[in-house]
Design a protein around this motif. Structure first.
Motif, PDB file in Angstrom:
ATOM      1  N   TRP A  10       0.673  -1.702   0.141  1.00  0.00           N
ATOM      2  CA  TRP A  10       0.284  -0.446  -0.288  1.00  0.00           C
ATOM      3  C   TRP A  10       0.663   0.952  -0.203  1.00  0.00           C
ATOM      4  O   TRP A  10       0.538   2.250  -1.020  1.00  0.00           O
ATOM      5  CB  TRP A  10      -0.830   0.051   1.001  1.00  0.00           C
ATOM      6  CG  TRP A  10      -1.563   0.788   1.343  1.00  0.00           C
ATOM      7  CD1 TRP A  10      -2.846   1.523   0.602  1.00  0.00           C
ATOM      8  CD2 TRP A  10      -1.868   2.507   2.631  1.00  0.00           C
ATOM      9  NE1 TRP A  10      -2.871   2.775   1.200  1.00  0.00           N
ATOM     10  CE2 TRP A  10      -2.314   2.717   2.494  1.00  0.00           C
ATOM     11  CE3 TRP A  10      -1.238   2.046   3.789  1.00  0.00           C
ATOM     12  CZ2 TRP A  10      -3.110   4.062   3.213  1.00  0.00           C
ATOM     13  CZ3 TRP A  10      -1.178   2.551   4.461  1.00  0.00           C
ATOM     14  CH2 TRP A  10      -1.915   3.935   4.661  1.00  0.00           C
ATOM     15  N   LEU A  11       2.030   1.425   1.141  1.00  0.00           N
ATOM     16  CA  LEU A  11       3.488   2.937   0.896  1.00  0.00           C
ATOM     17  C   LEU A  11       3.541   2.675  -0.183  1.00  0.00           C
ATOM     18  O   LEU A  11       3.638   3.903  -1.081  1.00  0.00           O
ATOM     19  CB  LEU A  11       3.485   2.605   1.994  1.00  0.00           C
ATOM     20  CG  LEU A  11       3.454   2.102   3.318  1.00  0.00           C
ATOM     21  CD1 LEU A  11       4.207   2.116   4.270  1.00  0.00           C
ATOM     22  CD2 LEU A  11       2.200   3.804   3.601  1.00  0.00           C
ATOM     23  N   LEU A  12       4.536   1.755  -0.451  1.00  0.00           N
ATOM     24  CA  LEU A  12       4.357   2.027  -2.464  1.00  0.00           C
ATOM     25  C   LEU A  12       3.954   2.706  -3.207  1.00  0.00           C
ATOM     26  O   LEU A  12       4.110   2.946  -4.246  1.00  0.00           O
ATOM     27  CB  LEU A  12       5.342  -0.241  -2.333  1.00  0.00           C
ATOM     28  CG  LEU A  12       6.197   0.214  -4.410  1.00  0.00           C
ATOM     29  CD1 LEU A  12       6.886   0.963  -3.888  1.00  0.00           C
ATOM     30  CD2 LEU A  12       6.382  -1.506  -4.640  1.00  0.00           C
ATOM     31  N   CYS A  13       2.037   1.467  -3.616  1.00  0.00           N
ATOM     32  CA  CYS A  13       1.646   2.639  -4.519  1.00  0.00           C
ATOM     33  C   CYS A  13       1.173   3.848  -3.812  1.00  0.00           C
ATOM     34  O   CYS A  13       1.200   4.668  -5.846  1.00  0.00           O
ATOM     35  CB  CYS A  13      -0.172   1.345  -3.845  1.00  0.00           C
ATOM     36  SG  CYS A  13      -1.429   1.881  -5.229  1.00  0.00           S
ATOM     37  N   LEU A  14       1.184   4.487  -3.094  1.00  0.00           N
ATOM     38  CA  LEU A  14       1.161   5.674  -2.452  1.00  0.00           C
ATOM     39  C   LEU A  14       2.430   6.374  -2.846  1.00  0.00           C
ATOM     40  O   LEU A  14       1.971   7.502  -4.009  1.00  0.00           O
ATOM     41  CB  LEU A  14       1.583   6.064  -1.158  1.00  0.00           C
ATOM     42  CG  LEU A  14      -1.225   5.393  -0.588  1.00  0.00           C
ATOM     43  CD1 LEU A  14      -0.544   5.495   0.726  1.00  0.00           C
ATOM     44  CD2 LEU A  14      -1.773   5.920  -1.231  1.00  0.00           C
ATOM     45  N   THR A  15       3.365   5.783  -2.751  1.00  0.00           N
ATOM     46  CA  THR A  15       4.869   6.447  -3.440  1.00  0.00           C
ATOM     47  C   THR A  15       4.678   6.440  -4.540  1.00  0.00           C
ATOM     48  O   THR A  15       4.960   7.678  -5.533  1.00  0.00           O
ATOM     49  CB  THR A  15       5.518   5.808  -2.676  1.00  0.00           C
ATOM     50  OG1 THR A  15       5.439   5.573  -1.532  1.00  0.00           O
ATOM     51  CG2 THR A  15       7.134   6.890  -3.231  1.00  0.00           C
ATOM     52  N   ILE A  16       4.382   6.293  -5.661  1.00  0.00           N
ATOM     53  CA  ILE A  16       4.562   5.502  -6.949  1.00  0.00           C
ATOM     54  C   ILE A  16       3.199   7.124  -7.259  1.00  0.00           C
ATOM     55  O   ILE A  16       2.791   8.079  -8.556  1.00  0.00           O
ATOM     56  CB  ILE A  16       3.616   4.586  -8.036  1.00  0.00           C
ATOM     57  CG1 ILE A  16       5.508   3.268  -7.113  1.00  0.00           C
ATOM     58  CG2 ILE A  16       3.299   4.553  -9.012  1.00  0.00           C
ATOM     59  CD1 ILE A  16       4.582   1.868  -7.987  1.00  0.00           C
ATOM     60  N   CYS A  17       1.804   6.664  -6.472  1.00  0.00           N
ATOM     61  CA  CYS A  17       0.447   8.106  -7.240  1.00  0.00           C
ATOM     62  C   CYS A  17       1.299   9.082  -6.603  1.00  0.00           C
ATOM     63  O   CYS A  17       1.598  10.040  -7.631  1.00  0.00           O
ATOM     64  CB  CYS A  17      -0.896   7.807  -6.352  1.00  0.00           C
ATOM     65  SG  CYS A  17      -1.264   5.873  -6.731  1.00  0.00           S
ATOM     66  N   ALA A  18       2.137   9.277  -5.553  1.00  0.00           N
ATOM     67  CA  ALA A  18       3.003  10.556  -5.297  1.00  0.00           C
ATOM     68  C   ALA A  18       3.318  11.526  -6.527  1.00  0.00           C
ATOM     69  O   ALA A  18       3.491  12.500  -7.139  1.00  0.00           O
ATOM     70  CB  ALA A  18       3.205  11.042  -4.067  1.00  0.00           C
ATOM     71  N   ALA A  19       4.633  10.254  -6.445  1.00  0.00           N
ATOM     72  CA  ALA A  19       6.021  10.520  -8.166  1.00  0.00           C
ATOM     73  C   ALA A  19       4.925  11.166  -9.333  1.00  0.00           C
ATOM     74  O   ALA A  19       5.109  12.062  -9.994  1.00  0.00           O
ATOM     75  CB  ALA A  19       6.761   9.518  -8.418  1.00  0.00           C
ATOM     76  N   VAL A  20       3.839  10.098  -9.617  1.00  0.00           N
ATOM     77  CA  VAL A  20       3.161  10.221 -10.927  1.00  0.00           C
ATOM     78  C   VAL A  20       2.488  11.779 -10.570  1.00  0.00           C
ATOM     79  O   VAL A  20       2.477  12.698 -12.147  1.00  0.00           O
ATOM     80  CB  VAL A  20       2.021   9.189 -11.451  1.00  0.00           C
ATOM     81  CG1 VAL A  20       1.220  10.141 -12.678  1.00  0.00           C
ATOM     82  CG2 VAL A  20       2.714   8.567 -11.721  1.00  0.00           C
ATOM     83  N   LEU A  21       1.809  12.536  -9.532  1.00  0.00           N
ATOM     84  CA  LEU A  21       0.077  13.610  -9.790  1.00  0.00           C
ATOM     85  C   LEU A  21       1.813  14.919  -9.801  1.00  0.00           C
ATOM     86  O   LEU A  21       1.023  15.369  -9.199  1.00  0.00           O
ATOM     87  CB  LEU A  21      -0.228  12.955  -8.380  1.00  0.00           C
ATOM     88  CG  LEU A  21      -1.588  11.954  -8.748  1.00  0.00           C
ATOM     89  CD1 LEU A  21      -2.605  10.930  -8.439  1.00  0.00           C
ATOM     90  CD2 LEU A  21      -1.453  11.703 -10.364  1.00  0.00           C
TER      91      LEU A  21
END
Length: 770
Positions: A10-21
């Motif tokens: 879950w934390l990895l997913c949020l990190t990727i989302c933050a990097a994309v957005l």
């Protein structure tokens, strides 16, 4: 270890989302939600709906701060300041712009381009009429140009060309320039920036307002035109996204606080919701290079849907730990999320970028929220959440509701289905105006049309389209159509029109005009004879004789030869090349009085009513949406039946969903609300919510009915907020889902509120000392 991997993922997913957005990119072009064309004619219509022929033209009405009309000298000063700003390719307040890019080229080619002269005009008798007018004009002070200009262009061909381009030359213009119907000065400003660069367009608009306000005396500028309308749409969308997102977030937080009354529970419930929105936005960002504002606003209302998942989990975990509660609800939760997500995948087949964004956002957001609820929340929740006393009392009151026979509920459901079908066939009105999706205020659009008429511009509704195999043939066909339209103007069927050949005739016409020019010696004799008795020196018109001689040697001017600027943009906007290599020329009509007669008698080209064609496009769009809705609904029912492993139970939930949709259609029809594409799309969410409520509200389970009621309140509040949007398509979605969610909740409660004979609730009673 078993608790650690879900949190790590879950934390990895949020990190990727933050990097994309980061940084975020939001698009606001409503064209993303317009249907794609299927043939060349639809392509033309869609192109005009997306961009039109005047994507850089601003129409500005000027008045003093006290409301009085601006004086000509004040307007002239403002025009000069704007011309020197560099933000505009053209600024004019009458059809004689002083520094028009490409004007010299028009001057050089004027005898090949202008249809204002005939061979007899260049004889001694024809020139005498022009020279007499020039002599009178010079005696009055030379209202048009200086003596050099008069000597070079005594027949006024350049003026004729500019008059055709900037307003209809067949209508007299006052020396003060263009005026609106209420007498205020009007200027046109052709921006230098691309029509797609809305930031630059907005800067140009603000520059006009700022410059006008700083004038002496201060002037007020009311601005319309395609760029102003596009900027207004963008600002409306941005403001609505912020407002809806804020209100939806506050509403969701309020529901959580009232329902859970536990800070720990509120924080846990927020995690799947925020994860769903972040995942949806990031996936769209990756796939499309940015997120449309409407997609984001719609995604914000998914708060009301994805909030259901943690609410179900937390409601059932009030007397047990997270892992046990998750096991009790996981299957139903995942079936509901997967079925709804698959329903939205049908939108990805629509071929419309905006709908594809909605589909991707919804699918990834729903699945991410469901996964977070099913695996991350249990890993974070180590102990039961104490129940709130008022919810315990509410749960007991739900259990004491009067029992409703299942037969009565089934009959009610079928009545709602029948009402929906009957309404769709009889009462329902279907929205066929794609312009209704625009958030632009009606008064702004009306003012734009009024000003276009005031300065002689064709209105962007009726046009004649001629098709040909090549560009040259398209221009020749445009000339034939223009001749026919001249006859229609004389018959009073329309007031004016503009065609690309009014500025750039076909090469064949230019060659004929070059051949018709007299030789220098013959023209010199004609000039000498025409000026003999007028007090004008024949040798003073040597530049005129030289220009005519040079024109006879010029090759035909081609569209790509035009100098960059508004004239080239104007011509290119009226010449369209299709993917198969063929060409179309567009002739825009103004003041159409008899479209039926015009269409009947026009033999060259085809009359297109953009409003009517857009209606046909919208109808086709609706048919596509209904097909995708049917496909999506079929996928939802299939997953539902497979996931429940009970045909009887699955059909009951499916009937409840069909009844909610039918009841919503009937209600909207009774309220007189036209049904459009986005109402149909919203029905997918109604189906998804109906299934969610039907899965958790089970007979003999007051706790299930309680969690469904809280979820329904959350969804109805979120979509009611969406229904207040100023953007019509968001308003349509919000109203539809709010009505459908209410009916879905009612049907779920009625089906569940009967004695359970074959199914026992999976959730134990809360502690008796609560």
């Amino acid at each position: 270890m078993s608790r650690g991997w879900p949190i790590a993922a879950w934390l990895l997913c949020l990190t990727i989302c933050a990097a994309v957005l980061i940084p975020p990119r939001m698009a606001v072009d409503l064209g993303a939600f317009l249907p794609d064309a299927k043939d060349p004619e639809q392509s033309l219509v869609a192109g005009q709906l997306h961009h039109g022929a005047t994507g850089r033209l601003l129409l500005v009405t000027l008045r003093r701060a006290d409301g009085d009309p601006a004086r000509p000298a004040e307007v002239e000063r403002l025009v000069q300041e704007l011309e020197h700003s560099g933000a505009f390719r053209l600024v004019a307040h009458r059809p004689e712009p002083g520094h028009l890019p490409g004007r010299e080229q028009l001057d050089t080619y004027r005898y090949l381009l202008s249809d204002g002269w005939r061979p007899e005009d260049l004889t001694a008798e024809g020139l005498r009429d022009h020279f007499e007018a020039l002599a009178e004009e010079l005696q009055r002070g030379g209202a048009y140009g200086d003596s050099w200009r008069l000597a070079r262009d005594p027949t006024g061909e350049q003026r004729h060309l500019l008059g055709q381009w900037l307003g209809d030359s067949r209508e007299p213009q006052t020396t003060d320039g263009w005026r609106s119907a209420d007498g205020h000065a009007v200027i046109v400003a052709w921006t230098a920036a691309s029509s797609e660069d809305l930031d630059a367009q907005q800067a140009a608009i603000e520059h006009i307002r700022k410059t006008a306000g700083a004038a002496t005396p201060p002037l007020r500028a009311a601005i319309t035109g395609a760029p102003a309308i596009a900027v207004e749409s963008r600002e409306t969308i941005r403001a609505e996204v912020l407002r809806i997102s804020t209100l939806a977030g506050l509403a969701a937080l309020t529901v959580l606080v009232l329902a859970l009354q536990s800070l720990r529970a509120v924080l846990l419930a927020a995690l799947p919701v925020l994860t769903g929105i972040a995942t949806g936005a990031a996936s769209v960002h990756l796939a499309f290079g940015g997120v449309h504002g409407i997609t984001l606003a719609f995604g914000a209302t998914l708060l009301g849907v994805t909030l259901d998942y943690p609410l179900h989990h937390l409601w059932h975990s009030r007397d047990r730990d997270g892992k046990t509660a998750a096991s009790a609800v996981r299957r139903r939760l995942l079936v509901g999320a997967l079925s709804t997500a698959l329903g939205f995948t049908a939108l990805a087949l629509a071929g419309v970028v905006g709908l594809q964004q909605l589909a991707l956002f919804s699918v990834t957001g729903l699945l991410a929220a469901a996964a977070t609820t099913s695996w991350v929340l249990p890993a974070l929740q180590h102990a039961p959440i104490p129940p709130a006393r008022h919810l315990w009392r509410w749960r007991r009151s739900l259990g004491r509701l009067p029992r409703v026979p299942r037969t009565a509920t089934v009959v009610l459901a079928w009545l709602l289905v029948s009402a929906g079908v009957a309404s769709a066939l009889t009462l329902a009105r279907f929205e066929t105006d794609l312009a209704g999706a625009s958030p632009v205020p009606q008064d702004l659009a009306e003012r734009d049309g009024t000003l276009r008429s005031a300065i002689g511009l064709a209105e962007p509704r009726y046009l004649v389209v001629v098709h040909a195999a090549s560009r040259e043939e398209a221009l020749q066909a445009s000339e034939k159509a223009a001749d026919e339209l001249d006859e229609q103007v004389a018959r009073g069927r329309l007031e004016r029109f503009d065609a690309p050949t009014q500025i750039l005739p076909s090469a064949a016409t230019q060659s004929r005009r070059a051949e018709a020019l007299p030789d220098p010696e013959a023209l010199r004799r004609s000039v000498t004879e025409a000026t003999a008795e007028l007090g004008l020196r024949a040798e003073g018109f040597a530049p005129f004789i030289e220009a005519v001689s040079d024109s006879s040697e010029l090759p035909p001017l081609q569209p790509h030869d035009l100098q960059p600027g508004p004239i080239r943009d104007w011509v290119q906007a009226r010449l369209h090349q299709h993917p198969d290599g063929s060409w179309s020329a567009l002739l825009y009509l103004g003041g159409v009085q008899d479209p039926a007669g015009l269409e009947r008698d026009l033999s060259t080209g085809r009359l297109i009513d953009l409003r009517r064609q857009a209606s046909a496009l919208a109808t086709d769009y609706q048919h596509q949406a209904m097909i995708h809705f049917g496909l999506g609904a079929g996928l939802i029912v299939m997953v539902l039946l497979l996931g429940l492993r009970s045909a009887a139970r699955g059909l009951e939930v499916a009937l409840s969903a069909a009844a909610a949709v039918g009841g919503t259609i009937a209600l909207l029809s009774l309220l007189g609300i036209p049904l459009g594409v986005f109402h149909i799309i919203a029905m997918l969410l109604v189906v998804g919510l109906s299934i969610d409520y039907g899965l958790f509200a089970r007979p003999g389970d007051p706790s299930g009915m309680g969690s469904v009621t809280v979820c329904a309140v959350s969804s109805v509040v979120a979509f009611t907020i969406l229904a207040t949007a100023k953007i019509p398509l968001l308003q349509a979605m919000g109203l539809t889902v709010a009505c459908g969610a209410t009916l879905a909740w009612l049907l779920a409660i009625l089906f569940a509120n009967r004695p359970s004979t074959t199914e026992q609730p999976s959730v134990s009673s809360w502690p008796s000392n609560t």
